[in-house]
Write an enzyme that holds these catalytic residues in place. Structure first.
Site, PDB file in Angstrom:
ATOM      1  N   HIS A  14      -7.215   9.201  -2.298  1.00 53.11           N
ATOM      2  CA  HIS A  14      -6.529   9.274  -0.658  1.00 53.11           C
ATOM      3  C   HIS A  14      -7.603  10.092   0.503  1.00 53.11           C
ATOM      4  CE1 HIS A  14      -2.615   9.253   0.983  1.00 53.11           C
ATOM      5  NE2 HIS A  14      -3.740   9.435   1.626  1.00 53.11           N
ATOM      6  N   TYR A  72       3.356  10.044  -0.553  1.00 51.10           N
ATOM      7  CA  TYR A  72       4.329   9.633   0.420  1.00 51.10           C
ATOM      8  C   TYR A  72       5.797   9.272  -0.663  1.00 51.10           C
ATOM      9  CZ  TYR A  72       0.408   6.230   2.724  1.00 51.10           C
ATOM     10  OH  TYR A  72      -1.075   6.422   3.146  1.00 51.10           O
ATOM     11  N   LYS A  85      -3.045   5.917  -4.336  1.00 49.78           N
ATOM     12  CA  LYS A  85      -4.266   6.775  -3.953  1.00 49.78           C
ATOM     13  C   LYS A  85      -3.928   7.742  -4.825  1.00 49.78           C
ATOM     14  CE  LYS A  85      -3.497   4.920   0.149  1.00 49.78           C
ATOM     15  NZ  LYS A  85      -2.682   4.779   0.709  1.00 49.78           N
ATOM     16  N   ASP A  88       0.954  -1.377   0.265  1.00 46.07           N
ATOM     17  CA  ASP A  88      -0.098  -0.112   0.378  1.00 46.07           C
ATOM     18  C   ASP A  88       0.755   1.112  -0.088  1.00 46.07           C
ATOM     19  OD1 ASP A  88      -2.997   1.400   0.930  1.00 46.07           O
ATOM     20  OD2 ASP A  88      -1.197   1.899   2.163  1.00 46.07           O
TER      21      ASP A  88
HETATM   22  P1  NAD Z   1       0.661   1.521  12.058  1.00 52.11           P
HETATM   23  O1  NAD Z   1       0.017   1.370  12.914  1.00 52.11           O
HETATM   24  O2  NAD Z   1       1.203   0.556  11.314  1.00 52.11           O
HETATM   25  O3  NAD Z   1       2.325   1.758  12.780  1.00 52.11           O
HETATM   26  C1  NAD Z   1       3.740   2.047  12.365  1.00 52.11           C
HETATM   27  C2  NAD Z   1       4.465   2.473  13.439  1.00 52.11           C
HETATM   28  O4  NAD Z   1       4.530   1.392  13.789  1.00 52.11           O
HETATM   29  C3  NAD Z   1       5.986   2.340  13.118  1.00 52.11           C
HETATM   30  O5  NAD Z   1       6.897   3.039  13.571  1.00 52.11           O
HETATM   31  C4  NAD Z   1       6.921   0.686  13.100  1.00 52.11           C
HETATM   32  O6  NAD Z   1       7.845   1.046  12.832  1.00 52.11           O
HETATM   33  C5  NAD Z   1       5.724   0.750  14.316  1.00 52.11           C
HETATM   34  N1  NAD Z   1       5.843  -0.986  14.215  1.00 52.11           N
HETATM   35  C6  NAD Z   1       5.599  -1.768  13.406  1.00 52.11           C
HETATM   36  N2  NAD Z   1       6.000  -2.935  13.526  1.00 52.11           N
HETATM   37  C7  NAD Z   1       5.902  -3.125  14.461  1.00 52.11           C
HETATM   38  C8  NAD Z   1       6.411  -4.019  16.127  1.00 52.11           C
HETATM   39  N3  NAD Z   1       6.223  -5.134  15.579  1.00 52.11           N
HETATM   40  N4  NAD Z   1       6.979  -3.936  16.825  1.00 52.11           N
HETATM   41  C9  NAD Z   1       7.247  -2.098  17.417  1.00 52.11           C
HETATM   42  N5  NAD Z   1       7.221  -1.985  16.724  1.00 52.11           N
HETATM   43  C10 NAD Z   1       6.435  -1.490  15.361  1.00 52.11           C
HETATM   44  O7  NAD Z   1       0.823   3.281  11.148  1.00 52.11           O
HETATM   45  P2  NAD Z   1       0.670   3.736   9.869  1.00 52.11           P
HETATM   46  O8  NAD Z   1       1.936   3.264   9.706  1.00 52.11           O
HETATM   47  O9  NAD Z   1      -0.069   4.941   9.722  1.00 52.11           O
HETATM   48  O10 NAD Z   1      -0.042   3.109   9.141  1.00 52.11           O
HETATM   49  C11 NAD Z   1      -0.046   1.793   8.542  1.00 52.11           C
HETATM   50  C12 NAD Z   1      -0.340   2.252   7.403  1.00 52.11           C
HETATM   51  O11 NAD Z   1      -1.631   2.580   6.592  1.00 52.11           O
HETATM   52  C13 NAD Z   1       0.708   3.286   6.362  1.00 52.11           C
HETATM   53  O12 NAD Z   1       1.487   2.521   5.821  1.00 52.11           O
HETATM   54  C14 NAD Z   1      -0.316   3.119   4.772  1.00 52.11           C
HETATM   55  O13 NAD Z   1      -0.160   2.667   3.746  1.00 52.11           O
HETATM   56  C15 NAD Z   1      -1.424   3.212   5.215  1.00 52.11           C
HETATM   57  N6  NAD Z   1      -2.403   4.968   5.477  1.00 52.11           N
HETATM   58  C16 NAD Z   1      -2.940   5.631   4.880  1.00 52.11           C
HETATM   59  C17 NAD Z   1      -3.976   6.486   5.166  1.00 52.11           C
HETATM   60  C18 NAD Z   1      -4.723   7.216   4.616  1.00 52.11           C
HETATM   61  O14 NAD Z   1      -5.203   8.297   5.214  1.00 52.11           O
HETATM   62  N7  NAD Z   1      -5.903   6.682   3.540  1.00 52.11           N
HETATM   63  C19 NAD Z   1      -3.046   7.279   6.440  1.00 52.11           C
HETATM   64  C20 NAD Z   1      -1.948   6.272   6.624  1.00 52.11           C
HETATM   65  C21 NAD Z   1      -0.893   5.277   7.105  1.00 52.11           C
END
Ligand code: NAD
Length: 277
Positions: free
Chosen positions: A114, A56, A81, A51
């Site tokens: 988005h 990004y 997106k 994704d």
């Molecule tokens: P997330 O909730 O996936 O959290 C990511 C964080 O958790 C990072 O800091 C990572 O290092 C940490 N992490 C991951 N696995 C871990 C583990 N096993 N132990 C400890 N820490 C860990 O946050 P996100 O990136 O905001 O969301 C996931 C994805 O969703 C994004 O990468 C993106 O692709 C998507 N997204 C979309 C929108 C949208 O508006 N459509 C907005 C935000 C994110």
């Protein structure tokens, strides 16, 4: 609904396309080596769904990671997106072409609006065209609350296949999930790990101990058992691998309800009804 049994399992979208229910998010993964190795490591360890988004600024690296992996493009579900400033009919068509170019591919599996904006109905018409021309296998939305969806549907010929929303135990919005699913719109979780805050929750620590799994595995398993697609982000190889190791246990009904009950309407990202970008 399909049983949640393996990393390459899918939910079926309303047009029949199979969407892998587990994927890698790459928001804040830096273009270049960081995102290239995240994508390559994920694909080489069983992930089949990536994704990204034009905003990004890492689509080139995502494309490169796909090329360097041992998985063929046809086996990967690739999502991008259209960004807010590109919304509108012609601008969306151009933004789509630019994303394909950066990703080094000639089609997407899913293209999302988005955020809901004034021009989203127009944007949707362009998405429908891309879909009809078979340049994208599914089209959808992101950050659309019920009233945004209803507004889009007034002029839509095609019901969105997916709505990607902030979703975690502090922001379940079950009514919205049920509304989307009642329309045939697959719900998808962004920030499923609460951007890292999930690791501080006592309830999560207790459940992790009870099931002898990690906190990430518990919450991601909860997503899938709720019928919600999930795309946790990590750039670290060991975490990418460990996050996906959630197919050897099942959360019981009582604990599913316990996780649901943590809901408190808490957002870690912007509010779709009140954002200024
Ligand atoms: P997330 O909730 O996936 O959290 C990511 C964080 O958790 C990072 O800091 C990572 O290092 C940490 N992490 C991951 N696995 C871990 C583990 N096993 N132990 C400890 N820490 C860990 O946050 P996100 O990136 O905001 O969301 C996931 C994805 O969703 C994004 O990468 C993106 O692709 C998507 N997204 C979309 C929108 C949208 O508006 N459509 C907005 C935000 C994110």
């Amino acid at each position: 609904m399909k049983k949640i049994t393996d990393l390459q399992g899918t939910f079926q979208l309303h047009n029949g396309v199979q969407m892998p229910y587990f994927g890698l998010g790459v928001y804040l993964s830096k273009d270049g080596n960081e995102v290239i190795s995240a994508v390559k490591n994920a694909l080489d360890h069983g992930y089949r769904h990536i994704d990204t988004a034009s905003i990004y600024n890492n689509e080139e690296g995502v494309g490169e990671g796909i090329k360097q992996s041992n998985v063929g493009r046809g086996d990967i579900f690739l999502v991008s997106k259209v960004w807010n400033t590109d919304q509108g009919y012609d601008t969306t068509l151009r933004a789509f072409d630019a994303s394909l170019e950066r990703l080094g591919t000639d089609y997407l599996d899913l293209y999302l609006i988005h955020w809901p904006k004034e021009k989203s109905r127009e944007t949707w018409k362009a998405m429908e065209r891309l879909y009809q021309e078979k340049r994208v296998r599914a089209i959808g939305i992101s950050n659309f609350l019920k009233h945004h969806v209803e507004d889009l549907l007034v002029e839509a010929d095609i019901v969105p296949m997916v709505n990607q929303m902030e979703f975690h135990p502090y922001l379940v919005q079950q009514e919205l999930v049920d509304f989307c699913h009642s329309k045939g719109i697959q719900y998808e979780a962004w920030s499923p790990l609460m951007q890292g805050h999930i690791f501080d929750l006592d309830n999560m620590k207790q459940l992790a101990e009870k099931y002898k799994k990690s906190i990430a595995q518990i919450v991601l398993r909860w997503d899938l058992q709720k019928g919600v697609v999930t795309i946790p982000k990590s750039s670290k190889k060991d975490r990418i691998i460990a996050n996906a190791d959630l197919f050897d246990f099942e959360i019981n009904n009582q604990d599913m309800q316990l996780l649901d009950s943590l809901e408190r309407g808490k957002r870690f990202g912007p509010d779709p009804d009140n954002f200024d970008f």
